[in-house]
Scaffold this motif. Structure first.
Motif, short mmCIF file in Angstrom:
data_model
loop_
_atom_site.label_atom_id
_atom_site.label_comp_id
_atom_site.label_asym_id
_atom_site.label_seq_id
_atom_site.Cartn_x
_atom_site.Cartn_y
_atom_site.Cartn_z
N GLN A 1 -45.28 83.04 52.93
CA GLN A 1 -44.64 83.69 54.27
C GLN A 1 -43.26 85.00 54.29
N ILE A 2 -43.26 85.87 55.17
CA ILE A 2 -42.27 86.46 54.97
C ILE A 2 -41.54 86.45 56.29
N ARG A 3 -40.26 86.72 56.49
CA ARG A 3 -38.94 85.78 57.57
C ARG A 3 -37.95 86.64 57.60
N ASN A 4 -38.03 86.55 58.87
CA ASN A 4 -36.58 87.71 59.31
C ASN A 4 -35.36 86.49 59.78
N SER A 5 -34.19 86.82 58.61
CA SER A 5 -33.38 86.15 58.66
C SER A 5 -32.69 85.98 59.58
N ASN A 6 -32.57 87.22 60.38
CA ASN A 6 -31.86 87.48 61.29
C ASN A 6 -32.06 87.17 62.85
N THR A 7 -33.54 85.86 62.75
CA THR A 7 -34.15 85.64 63.92
C THR A 7 -34.02 84.30 63.75
N THR A 8 -35.00 83.11 64.85
CA THR A 8 -34.66 82.09 64.36
C THR A 8 -36.63 81.31 65.40
N CYS A 9 -36.86 80.72 64.09
CA CYS A 9 -38.39 79.98 64.64
C CYS A 9 -38.61 78.30 64.02
N PHE A 10 -38.39 77.57 65.37
CA PHE A 10 -38.61 76.72 65.00
C PHE A 10 -39.62 75.82 65.35
N ILE A 11 -39.93 75.23 64.52
CA ILE A 11 -40.85 74.06 64.80
C ILE A 11 -40.75 72.62 65.01
N LYS A 12 -41.01 71.46 65.61
CA LYS A 12 -40.80 70.19 66.03
C LYS A 12 -40.15 69.78 64.25
N GLU A 13 -40.50 70.16 63.25
CA GLU A 13 -41.26 69.53 62.22
C GLU A 13 -39.67 70.19 61.12
N SER A 14 -39.14 71.41 62.23
CA SER A 14 -37.61 72.07 61.18
C SER A 14 -36.64 71.79 61.04
N TYR A 15 -36.82 70.67 61.63
CA TYR A 15 -34.64 70.36 62.14
C TYR A 15 -34.24 69.54 60.26
N SER A 16 -35.55 69.54 59.19
CA SER A 16 -35.12 68.52 57.54
C SER A 16 -35.20 69.97 57.06
N ASP A 17 -35.95 71.13 57.46
CA ASP A 17 -36.10 72.37 56.66
C ASP A 17 -34.33 73.04 56.35
N LEU A 18 -33.81 73.27 59.02
CA LEU A 18 -32.54 73.66 58.83
C LEU A 18 -31.79 72.85 57.86
N LYS A 19 -31.84 71.40 57.90
CA LYS A 19 -30.21 70.91 57.65
C LYS A 19 -30.17 70.88 55.95
N LYS A 20 -31.55 71.64 55.06
CA LYS A 20 -31.72 71.93 54.00
C LYS A 20 -31.58 72.89 53.36
N GLY A 21 -31.39 73.74 54.49
CA GLY A 21 -30.76 75.13 54.18
C GLY A 21 -32.40 75.72 53.69
N LYS A 22 -33.22 75.77 54.13
CA LYS A 22 -34.85 76.84 53.92
C LYS A 22 -34.59 77.95 55.09
N ASN A 23 -35.38 78.58 55.02
CA ASN A 23 -35.16 80.07 55.51
C ASN A 23 -36.31 79.45 57.13
N CYS A 24 -35.63 79.27 58.54
CA CYS A 24 -36.14 79.31 59.42
C CYS A 24 -36.48 80.65 60.07
#
Length: 303
Positions: A107-130
């Motif tokens: 995936q290519i991500r834009n780090s200045n934006t946000t896209c969460f799905i329901k499973e993204s909470y653990s990704d967010l807490k681990k510092g993954k790009n969302c």
């Protein structure tokens, strides 16, 4: 792109949806520039391909971009994009650039934006790009014989499932037990790599004439096509750009979707499920949210 809300095909397209589209289109343009620079083949895929043919752009109720590449070109793209995408705010998300990334595609991500799905909470807490993203799938040669293909794909599917269970703990007790037993003896990173290696390294693959999204949807026959359907490329309008599509796009889409030109009565929904988008706030600003606060984001039906 005109960012004003409007009704398209009896569906209200909000300003936010258009801003998400614009963020994704910006990444598509960067992706195409990289492909042109290194002479890499790619195609619009899935809903993006339908959108190009049926709407000359996004399906009005869609919220993502799907692209696919032959495995050889995909591997080179991953290699060069690590350098090409170093400039902020873009990030190449792949198991070689982000630890514990369990997907069989990039995936290519834009780090200045946000896209969460329901499973993204653990990704967010681990510092993954969302950040808001576009998907880039490799397609691989697979066996021509259906039974042989299905048997092989079951192996890929097993290791893919184990990887996902490890990253996103399953609710099923049985799956939890299987997952913990397996990872007592194996590492997650090697299991993720195994999905990739199985997908791209079938024995004597030069003999076979079928290709599939093996690392993304192993065993799904709708995503198995004749290799020759992707031999030649056309270009088609997609919003304000020209995007590559396979010459035999009609055969590709009919195999995957059947009657893809008919507008469905039910409009909306996506493979990712419900999403929370924010085009103005980087995902990192949400890192201190509690789980309750995170879940409340999805109460806003923004798109």
């Amino acid at each position: 792109m005109n960012l004003n809300a409007e009704v398209i095909c009896d569906f209200k397209v909000s300003t936010l949806r258009k801003k998400v589209w614009q963020a994704q289109l910006d990444m598509v343009k960067i992706f195409i520039d990289i492909c042109d620079k290194y002479k890499l083949k790619y195609f619009a895929a899935g809903g993006t391909l339908i959108g190009a043919i049926r709407h000359n752009g996004f399906i009005p109720w869609d919220d993502d971009i799907d692209l696919m590449m032959p495995r050889k070109d995909y591997e080179k793209f991953i290699k060069v994009a690590k350098e090409e995408l170093k400039k902020e705010p873009y990030f190449l998300q792949h198991y070689s650039t982000e630890r514990d990334y369990p997907n069989g595609h990039a995936q290519i991500r834009n780090s200045n934006t946000t896209c969460f799905i329901k499973e993204s909470y653990s990704d967010l807490k681990k510092g993954k790009n969302c950040g808001i993203f576009i998907d880039i799938f490799p397609y691989d040669v697979l066996f021509d014989n259906y039974r042989k293909r299905q048997k092989y794909c079951r192996k890929i599917k097993l290791f893919k499932a184990l990887s996902l269970w490890r990253v996103y703990t399953p609710k099923s007790l049985l799956r939890k037990v299987i997952m913990h037993l397996y990872f007592f003896f194996h590492s997650l990173q090697k299991t993720i790599l195994k999905v990739d290696n199985l997908s791209k390294n079938i024995p004597n693959k030069e003999k076979y004439n079928m290709v599939a999204l093996a690392s993304f949807m192993p065993g799904y026959e709708k995503n198995v096509w004749a290799k020759e359907w992707f031999d030649q490329t056309l270009y088609h309008q997609f919003e304000d750009i020209q995007i590559a599509i396979p010459l035999y796009y009609d055969e590709v889409l009919k195999k995957e979707y059947g009657d893809y030109m008919t507008i469905p009565e039910h409009k909306g929904g996506a493979i990712h499920g419900q999403c929370y988008f924010n085009c103005d706030i980087p995902y990192e600003k949400f890192k201190d949210l509690t789980k309750k606060e995170f879940d409340e984001l999805f109460l806003e039906n923004q798109l």
